[in-house]
Design a protein around this motif. Structure first.
Motif, PDB file in Angstrom:
ATOM      1  N   THR A  61       0.823  -1.213   0.000  1.00  0.00           N
ATOM      2  CA  THR A  61       0.000   0.000   0.000  1.00  0.00           C
ATOM      3  C   THR A  61       0.856   1.261   0.000  1.00  0.00           C
ATOM      4  OG1 THR A  61      -1.767  -1.154   1.194  1.00  0.00           O
ATOM      5  CG2 THR A  61      -1.793   1.258   1.251  1.00  0.00           C
ATOM      6  N   PHE A  62       1.840   1.310   0.874  1.00  0.00           N
ATOM      7  CA  PHE A  62       2.622   2.539   1.006  1.00  0.00           C
ATOM      8  C   PHE A  62       3.679   2.705  -0.092  1.00  0.00           C
ATOM      9  CE2 PHE A  62       0.522   2.605   5.036  1.00  0.00           C
ATOM     10  CZ  PHE A  62       0.402   3.962   5.328  1.00  0.00           C
ATOM     11  N   ILE A  63       4.180   1.612  -0.626  1.00  0.00           N
ATOM     12  CA  ILE A  63       5.083   1.732  -1.767  1.00  0.00           C
ATOM     13  C   ILE A  63       4.309   2.264  -2.969  1.00  0.00           C
ATOM     14  CG2 ILE A  63       6.420   0.408  -3.472  1.00  0.00           C
ATOM     15  CD1 ILE A  63       7.456  -1.315  -1.212  1.00  0.00           C
ATOM     16  N   THR A  64       3.097   1.760  -3.154  1.00  0.00           N
ATOM     17  CA  THR A  64       2.244   2.264  -4.238  1.00  0.00           C
ATOM     18  C   THR A  64       1.934   3.743  -4.030  1.00  0.00           C
ATOM     19  OG1 THR A  64       1.220   0.089  -4.524  1.00  0.00           O
ATOM     20  CG2 THR A  64       0.016   1.986  -5.397  1.00  0.00           C
ATOM     21  N   LYS A  65       1.650   4.098  -2.798  1.00  0.00           N
ATOM     22  CA  LYS A  65       1.296   5.483  -2.464  1.00  0.00           C
ATOM     23  C   LYS A  65       2.455   6.433  -2.788  1.00  0.00           C
ATOM     24  CE  LYS A  65      -0.943   7.982   1.332  1.00  0.00           C
ATOM     25  NZ  LYS A  65      -1.441   7.867   2.737  1.00  0.00           N
ATOM     26  N   ILE A  66       3.661   6.061  -2.384  1.00  0.00           N
ATOM     27  CA  ILE A  66       4.840   6.905  -2.645  1.00  0.00           C
ATOM     28  C   ILE A  66       5.132   6.974  -4.143  1.00  0.00           C
ATOM     29  CG2 ILE A  66       7.343   7.032  -2.363  1.00  0.00           C
ATOM     30  CD1 ILE A  66       7.028   6.045   0.449  1.00  0.00           C
ATOM     31  N   TYR A  67       5.028   5.831  -4.816  1.00  0.00           N
ATOM     32  CA  TYR A  67       5.318   5.795  -6.249  1.00  0.00           C
ATOM     33  C   TYR A  67       4.394   6.746  -7.017  1.00  0.00           C
ATOM     34  CZ  TYR A  67       5.876   4.037 -11.014  1.00  0.00           C
ATOM     35  OH  TYR A  67       6.111   3.956 -12.367  1.00  0.00           O
ATOM     36  N   ARG A  68       3.113   6.652  -6.736  1.00  0.00           N
ATOM     37  CA  ARG A  68       2.153   7.474  -7.466  1.00  0.00           C
ATOM     38  C   ARG A  68       2.305   8.956  -7.126  1.00  0.00           C
ATOM     39  NH1 ARG A  68      -3.171   3.457  -6.942  1.00  0.00           N
ATOM     40  NH2 ARG A  68      -2.334   1.833  -8.334  1.00  0.00           N
ATOM     41  N   GLU A  69       2.702   9.258  -5.895  1.00  0.00           N
ATOM     42  CA  GLU A  69       2.910  10.644  -5.508  1.00  0.00           C
ATOM     43  C   GLU A  69       4.126  11.226  -6.243  1.00  0.00           C
ATOM     44  OE1 GLU A  69       1.777  14.099  -3.754  1.00  0.00           O
ATOM     45  OE2 GLU A  69       0.703  12.160  -3.641  1.00  0.00           O
ATOM     46  N   MET A  70       5.205  10.465  -6.310  1.00  0.00           N
ATOM     47  CA  MET A  70       6.408  10.944  -7.004  1.00  0.00           C
ATOM     48  C   MET A  70       6.196  11.048  -8.507  1.00  0.00           C
ATOM     49  SD  MET A  70       9.771   9.379  -5.047  1.00  0.00           S
ATOM     50  CE  MET A  70       9.415   7.675  -5.368  1.00  0.00           C
ATOM     51  N   ARG A  71       5.356  10.183  -9.049  1.00  0.00           N
ATOM     52  CA  ARG A  71       5.126  10.194 -10.499  1.00  0.00           C
ATOM     53  C   ARG A  71       4.401  11.447 -10.961  1.00  0.00           C
ATOM     54  NH1 ARG A  71       5.578   9.656 -14.462  1.00  0.00           N
ATOM     55  NH2 ARG A  71       4.223   8.211 -15.582  1.00  0.00           N
ATOM     56  N   LYS A  72       3.833  12.195 -10.021  1.00  0.00           N
ATOM     57  CA  LYS A  72       3.151  13.428 -10.396  1.00  0.00           C
ATOM     58  C   LYS A  72       4.127  14.469 -10.940  1.00  0.00           C
ATOM     59  CE  LYS A  72      -0.617  12.912  -7.031  1.00  0.00           C
ATOM     60  NZ  LYS A  72      -1.277  13.467  -5.816  1.00  0.00           N
ATOM     61  N   THR A  73       5.398  14.380 -10.507  1.00  0.00           N
ATOM     62  CA  THR A  73       6.393  15.371 -10.925  1.00  0.00           C
ATOM     63  C   THR A  73       7.639  14.757 -11.565  1.00  0.00           C
ATOM     64  OG1 THR A  73       7.352  15.333  -8.696  1.00  0.00           O
ATOM     65  CG2 THR A  73       5.676  17.001  -9.147  1.00  0.00           C
ATOM     66  N   LEU A  74       7.801  13.443 -11.471  1.00  0.00           N
ATOM     67  CA  LEU A  74       9.013  12.803 -11.987  1.00  0.00           C
ATOM     68  C   LEU A  74       8.690  11.807 -13.101  1.00  0.00           C
ATOM     69  CD1 LEU A  74      10.754  11.979  -8.568  1.00  0.00           C
ATOM     70  CD2 LEU A  74      11.225  13.946 -10.067  1.00  0.00           C
ATOM     71  N   THR A  75       9.705  11.506 -13.915  1.00  0.00           N
ATOM     72  CA  THR A  75       9.544  10.494 -14.957  1.00  0.00           C
ATOM     73  C   THR A  75       9.543   9.111 -14.307  1.00  0.00           C
ATOM     74  OG1 THR A  75      11.923  10.189 -15.277  1.00  0.00           O
ATOM     75  CG2 THR A  75      10.833  11.943 -16.558  1.00  0.00           C
ATOM     76  N   PRO A  76       9.094   8.081 -15.030  1.00  0.00           N
ATOM     77  CA  PRO A  76       9.121   6.730 -14.457  1.00  0.00           C
ATOM     78  C   PRO A  76      10.515   6.324 -13.993  1.00  0.00           C
ATOM     79  CG  PRO A  76       7.740   6.744 -16.406  1.00  0.00           C
ATOM     80  CD  PRO A  76       8.393   8.094 -16.339  1.00  0.00           C
ATOM     81  N   PHE A  77      11.549   6.616 -14.771  1.00  0.00           N
ATOM     82  CA  PHE A  77      12.907   6.229 -14.401  1.00  0.00           C
ATOM     83  C   PHE A  77      13.373   6.975 -13.150  1.00  0.00           C
ATOM     84  CE2 PHE A  77      17.532   6.752 -14.544  1.00  0.00           C
ATOM     85  CZ  PHE A  77      17.919   5.415 -14.580  1.00  0.00           C
ATOM     86  N   GLU A  78      13.099   8.289 -13.088  1.00  0.00           N
ATOM     87  CA  GLU A  78      13.485   9.075 -11.911  1.00  0.00           C
ATOM     88  C   GLU A  78      12.764   8.569 -10.656  1.00  0.00           C
ATOM     89  OE1 GLU A  78      14.399  13.459 -13.914  1.00  0.00           O
ATOM     90  OE2 GLU A  78      12.331  12.870 -13.431  1.00  0.00           O
ATOM     91  N   THR A  79      11.492   8.244 -10.835  1.00  0.00           N
ATOM     92  CA  THR A  79      10.700   7.750  -9.705  1.00  0.00           C
ATOM     93  C   THR A  79      11.266   6.449  -9.169  1.00  0.00           C
ATOM     94  OG1 THR A  79       8.685   8.781 -10.572  1.00  0.00           O
ATOM     95  CG2 THR A  79       8.412   6.993  -8.972  1.00  0.00           C
ATOM     96  N   LYS A  80      11.546   5.517 -10.077  1.00  0.00           N
ATOM     97  CA  LYS A  80      12.063   4.207  -9.657  1.00  0.00           C
ATOM     98  C   LYS A  80      13.468   4.314  -9.069  1.00  0.00           C
ATOM     99  CE  LYS A  80      10.651   2.468 -13.639  1.00  0.00           C
ATOM    100  NZ  LYS A  80      10.391   1.566 -14.770  1.00  0.00           N
ATOM    101  N   SER A  81      14.266   5.250  -9.590  1.00  0.00           N
ATOM    102  CA  SER A  81      15.622   5.436  -9.062  1.00  0.00           C
ATOM    103  C   SER A  81      15.582   5.907  -7.613  1.00  0.00           C
ATOM    104  CB  SER A  81      16.387   6.440  -9.925  1.00  0.00           C
ATOM    105  OG  SER A  81      16.568   5.941 -11.236  1.00  0.00           O
ATOM    106  N   ARG A  82      14.676   6.821  -7.314  1.00  0.00           N
ATOM    107  CA  ARG A  82      14.542   7.309  -5.933  1.00  0.00           C
ATOM    108  C   ARG A  82      13.895   6.245  -5.045  1.00  0.00           C
ATOM    109  NH1 ARG A  82      11.960  13.134  -5.267  1.00  0.00           N
ATOM    110  NH2 ARG A  82      12.400  12.494  -3.105  1.00  0.00           N
TER     111      ARG A  82
END
Length: 430
Positions: free
Chosen positions: A376-397
């Protein structure tokens, strides 16, 4: 000169390729059955039968001593058979011993050869104990406990089938398949496959140490077993569960927050000791699944709840049945199971209340568990970061946060939990 001798000489002169048959190095193994003829068992009185059963039964044979050239009796082969109290049980086991002994004698077994194949005639019980002793020094304590447990269940099955004191070579593919099919019928394809893997590991130890000729378990197919899917909680479900636990079981809630905010697996949380929490540096150290230990930061949202730890001994486990840090003599699996069952009681209560029509509760099936909070929380963080970052940037962080070992492992995990959802595609349907 006698007539018969004259004839023999003529034969010898005319047959040039006549050679003496070499002496056999062993006698054919036989079974001693207490001094009576087993084929006439039914003709003996009950007293005579009982007297025979009170004696030791065994397989016996002789082998030619290479130093003297004479056939000499070898140690009797009993293999625990006299623990059985019936004629049928003893004969079934001893006949297996006799048949397998004859086979290895034909293959060249020599009891006088120190480098011979004596390991081939270990009993099932002896072979299993031998392999378990070796694996004990090769596996972590937790892994060995699971491994030994499965092997002991298989050993118990073989004992029930009368195999425990037979030669290990008598355990063939058919008996292993019967057991695996029983495991499948009573549990799941995944447990059946795990059982097969452990039996294969055991037999590989036996092959490596020349106890058996080959490990046939590797030829048994692995069944398709879809992995267990832990479903993520919706925002409403998450808030309600947190609110309920805050009032009824704050210690379990704190356990769950380590899963939710630090993305630890439940078994990793169970391993935490007070000394693993560095309040000053805001870090924790945990034994992980993919490496010996790993270090992670503790987010502020969790730090504010850990100040109480300074009052406890560093060697205390963070989470125990007492609800406070203390000592706890148990395996990692047992600790995890304790908290799994504790959360299941919460799930059962929610489900029961929902069935009774209480709208403040909802059903929570098998797809929901403590591990679901991590998803739940990994999904939550991923979707929040994807609002401003690219998929690669999101996954790297995100890789630094979740603790996955590789980018590929993280990407597979994100696919499994459906972290990335497409935008609305209604316009494509029109």
């Amino acid at each position: 000169m006698s007539k018969i001798l004259s004839i023999l000489q003529i034969v010898n002169e005319t047959v040039n390729d006549f050679t003496l048959k070499p002496k056999r190095n062993y006698t054919e193994p036989k079974i001693y059955t207490g001094g009576i003829e087993i084929t006439k068992w039914s003709k003996y009185s009950k007293t005579e039968q009982q007297e025979a059963l009170e004696k030791n039964w065994f397989v016996y044979f002789s082998f030619r001593n290479p130093k003297t050239g004479f056939l000499e009796k070898q140690p009797f082969i009993k293999g625990g058979v006299n623990r059985y109290k019936t004629k049928e049980e003893r004969i079934e086991i001893l006949e297996t011993y006799r048949r397998n002994l004859l086979r290895i004698l034909k293959e060249g077994y020599n009891p006088y050869d120190e480098k011979g194949t004596q390991n081939e005639i270990k009993s099932v019980k002896e072979a299993f104990a031998f392999a378990l002793d070796i694996k004990k020094n090769m596996m972590t304590e937790n892994s060995y406990i699971r491994f030994k447990s499965r092997i002991k269940r298989f050993e118990k099955y073989l004992e029930e089938k009368g195999y425990l004191f037979r030669f290990i070579t008598s355990v063939e593919k058919s008996i292993v398949m019967d057991y695996l099919n029983m495991v499948l019928d009573t549990s799941s394809a995944r447990n059946r496959n795990n059982t097969r893997t452990d039996i294969q590991t055991l037999f590989q130890v036996l092959e490596d140490n020349d106890v058996i000729a080959s490990n046939f378990i590797s030829k048994i197919k692995v069944l398709k077993a879809p992995p267990k899917r832990n479903k993520s909680y919706s925002e409403n479900k998450l808030e309600r569960i947190y609110s309920f636990l805050k009032e009824t079981d704050p210690n379990l809630l704190l356990f769950i927050k380590f899963v939710s905010y630090n993305f630890l697996r439940p078994i990793e949380v169970c391993r935490l000791r007070v000394e693993d929490i560095d309040l000053k540096e805001q870090k924790l150290i945990v034994k992980a699944k993919n490496k010996l230990v790993k270090e992670k930061i503790i987010p502020n949202i969790l730090m504010q709840e850990l100040s109480f730890l300074s009052n406890y001994n560093g060697n205390d486990f963070l989470f125990t049945p007492k609800g406070i840090p203390s000592s706890w003599e148990a395996t990692d699996d047992n600790r995890r199971d304790y908290f799994t069952k504790r959360f299941k009681e919460v799930k059962d209560l929610f489900t029961q209340k929902a069935k009774e029509g209480d709208k403040d509760y909802f059903a929570l099936g098998k797809e929901y568990g403590i591990y679901s909070f991590r998803h739940t929380f990994i999904t939550k963080i991923y979707r929040e970061m994807r609002k401003t970052l690219t998929p690669f940037e999101t996954k790297s962080r995100l890789l630094l946060i979740t603790g996955h070992n590789t980018m590929n492992a993280l990407e597979q995990y994100l696919r499994d939990i459906d972290a990335e959802l497409p935008e609305d595609y209604s316009d494509l349907i029109k």
